[in-house]
Design an enzyme around this catalytic site. Structure first.
Site, PDB file in Angstrom:
ATOM      1  N   CYS A 100      -8.635 -14.575  -4.541  1.00 40.54           N
ATOM      2  CA  CYS A 100      -9.064 -13.180  -4.581  1.00 40.54           C
ATOM      3  C   CYS A 100     -10.577 -13.145  -4.778  1.00 40.54           C
ATOM      4  O   CYS A 100     -11.106 -13.894  -5.610  1.00 40.54           O
ATOM      5  CB  CYS A 100      -8.360 -12.456  -5.731  1.00 40.54           C
ATOM      6  N   HIS A 142      -0.694  -8.337  -1.803  1.00 43.19           N
ATOM      7  CA  HIS A 142      -1.845  -8.678  -2.648  1.00 43.19           C
ATOM      8  C   HIS A 142      -2.834  -7.512  -2.688  1.00 43.19           C
ATOM      9  O   HIS A 142      -3.269  -7.093  -3.782  1.00 43.19           O
ATOM     10  CB  HIS A 142      -2.529  -9.943  -2.114  1.00 43.19           C
ATOM     11  N   GLU A 143      -3.191  -6.989  -1.513  1.00 43.45           N
ATOM     12  CA  GLU A 143      -4.209  -5.930  -1.476  1.00 43.45           C
ATOM     13  C   GLU A 143      -3.709  -4.651  -2.143  1.00 43.45           C
ATOM     14  O   GLU A 143      -4.449  -4.002  -2.891  1.00 43.45           O
ATOM     15  CB  GLU A 143      -4.646  -5.648  -0.035  1.00 43.45           C
ATOM     16  N   HIS A 146      -3.874  -4.310  -5.893  1.00 40.31           N
ATOM     17  CA  HIS A 146      -5.150  -3.869  -6.465  1.00 40.31           C
ATOM     18  C   HIS A 146      -5.148  -2.356  -6.736  1.00 40.31           C
ATOM     19  O   HIS A 146      -5.827  -1.881  -7.641  1.00 40.31           O
ATOM     20  CB  HIS A 146      -6.309  -4.186  -5.516  1.00 40.31           C
TER      21      HIS A 146
END
Ligand code: NI
Length: 177
Positions: A100, A142-143, A146
């Site tokens: 990341c 993953h994105e 956030h």
């Protein structure tokens, strides 16, 4: 267009839930996306979420590359995704190594859903509705994490599988993403 500073783990802004984008087709959003794209490309990222440049909006970008770290992965189309909703298609999970831009130099083994349906809004106001798998599904999870204030180390099951990229994978390309 400009490369923005990416904030790093430890900054409380990375832990806050992001707010929905009210007007996905506005010039302000276009300008923000251009900066995010410049930033992602400058740092060789696979994706970038707005909170990583300290903008608390539900906006992620990803894809449009063929990563030398993932030569066998199918190419993910460059995507701007706002206000996403994720829905696992099955219970199947798989562990894979992630990095990341907000956790530079590190890698961790993270479980993710193998198949995923995701929906959201694109830059022209269009609906995006895709069912994907494997690396594409991993990048989206993953994105979008956030946007909920979740960083990948928080999902590692066994912290023995967390370390410095150049120690874990000596001699390999170790760009962050
Ligand atoms: Ni990230």
């Amino acid at each position: 267009m400009a490369v923005r500073d990416v904030i790093r783990m430890g900054d409380p802004r990375l832990l806050q839930p992001a707010a929905p984008v009210q007007d996905p087709t506005s010039p302000e959003i276009l300008s923000l996306v251009e900066d995010m794209l410049d930033t992602m490309r400058a740092l060789n990222g696979a994706g970038l979420a707005a909170p990583q440049i300290a903008v608390g909006l539900q906006l992620v970008i990803f894809g449009g590359f063929r990563s030398p770290r993932y030569p066998d992965a199918e190419e993910i189309p460059f995507t701007v995704l706002m206000n996403p909703v994720l829905e696992p298609v099955a219970d199947e999970m798989e562990e894979g190594w992630e990095g990341c831009l907000s956790v530079p130099g590190m890698r961790g083994l993270v479980p993710r859903h193998v198949r995923l349906r995701y929906r959201g809004v694109g830059l022209k106001g269009e609906t995006i509705d895709r069912t994907v798998s494997d690396f594409h599904a991993r990048v989206v999870q993953h994105e979008c994490d956030h946007l909920a204030g979740v960083l990948y180390p928080m999902r590692i099951r066994d912290l023995r599988n967390f370390g410095f990229a150049e120690v874990l994978f000596p001699g390999q390309l170790n760009d962050d993403d």
